[in-house]
Design a protein around this motif. Structure first.
Motif, PDB file in Angstrom:
ATOM      1  N   LYS A  35       2.916   2.661   9.050  1.00 55.83           N
ATOM      2  CA  LYS A  35       2.661   2.987   8.059  1.00 55.83           C
ATOM      3  C   LYS A  35       1.678   3.294   6.799  1.00 55.83           C
ATOM      4  N   THR A  36       0.250   3.619   6.748  1.00 52.06           N
ATOM      5  CA  THR A  36      -0.909   3.169   5.317  1.00 52.06           C
ATOM      6  C   THR A  36      -0.457   4.535   4.260  1.00 52.06           C
ATOM      7  N   HIS A  37      -1.144   4.201   3.310  1.00 50.34           N
ATOM      8  CA  HIS A  37      -1.078   5.837   2.671  1.00 50.34           C
ATOM      9  C   HIS A  37      -1.054   6.809   3.332  1.00 50.34           C
ATOM     10  N   ASP A  38      -2.717   6.357   3.648  1.00 50.67           N
ATOM     11  CA  ASP A  38      -3.165   7.641   4.538  1.00 50.67           C
ATOM     12  C   ASP A  38      -3.024   8.060   5.188  1.00 50.67           C
TER      13      ASP A  38
END
Length: 258
Positions: free
Chosen positions: A218-221
């Motif tokens: 998972k990434t911030h966006d």
């Protein structure tokens, strides 16, 4: 008289089943980094949210049934959902009963039960000539639970040996022309390091075992999807961005679809 001891190498390849096409649902989750699961391989998908992977793997089970594969499902993480499989079967126009009947399910409840089931699986595979897709959910959870450190002063070394033993069996099953698909929770090794001081102690064993290795982070966006190993494809990474619907009013059209 001279006996010809050589034969065309291609004739041996015919004994292996064809690759299994990645289902549409799972392909979307994996960002299209691979299109097929190769026969005679161990495939590993790492992601923190194992349950969400198996929502899409359920669609893969329907496709595998349509392609003539038998299915053995070792559900350590309790991800199996027959209703979801029935929904996918309906979408594909196949009887849900036919798919569910094709799936042989086992649910180990502790480490020794997992070892026993995987050992039994080795004998079950020999009984059937049908090619088999073996799915194992979150394989390492019972072997590397930090709570075991309170019960076993030698943890995690004995558990690592048992884990490698099970991986060896799964490798042998794959080499016989079957396909093994393992999921594993991505960040368990970091929690294991905090509890025991051992870094990546189980991840190294899994990395060595898996010929196809995918990781979803998972990434911030959105999320980052990495193909870390494959028999013939180069490693690659793609980034999937999730749209922020709340801010779309001020966005240009090309920005909306980026």
């Amino acid at each position: 008289m001279i006996v010809d001891t050589f034969m065309p190498a291609a004739s041996l390849a015919k004994t292996l089943p064809s690759p299994l096409k990645v289902s549409h649902n799972l392909n979307l989750l994996l960002g299209g980094v691979i299109n097929n699961f190769e026969a005679a391989t161990v495939n590993l998908i790492e992601f923190e949210d194992v349950a969400s992977i198996h929502q899409e793997i359920h669609a893969q089970l329907v496709d595998a049934t349509l392609s003539g594969w038998g299915i053995k499902f070792i559900d350590i993480a309790n991800c199996y959902n027959p209703n979801q499989i029935a929904e996918y079967a309906f979408e594909k126009g196949i009887s849900a009963h036919l798919v569910l009947k094709n799936i042989k399910l086992a649910r180990p409840f502790q480490i020794h039960h997992s070892i026993s089931i995987i050992r039994q699986l080795q004998h079950e595979i020999l009984k059937t000539p049908k090619k088999q897709l073996i799915v194992v959910t979150d394989l390492s959870v019972q072997f590397f639970d930090p709570q075991l450190a309170n019960e076993d002063p030698e943890f995690p070394l004995p558990q690592l040996e048992q884990f490698r033993y099970c991986l060896g069996i799964l490798q042998k099953i794959a080499i016989q022309g079957n396909m093994v698909l393992i999921t594993d929770r991505l960040h368990r090794r970091y929690r294991l390091k905090e509890a025991t001081g051992h870094e990546r102690i189980h991840a190294n064993a899994l990395d060595y075992c898996a010929k196809v290795h995918l990781r979803i982070e998972k990434t911030h966006d959105g999320r980052k999807i990495s193909l870390r190993a494959h028999p013939y494809l180069e490693p690659k990474t793609i980034n999937q961005r999730f749209l922020n619907r709340s801010s779309t009013k001020q966005m240009k059209l090309d920005g909306f679809f980026s």
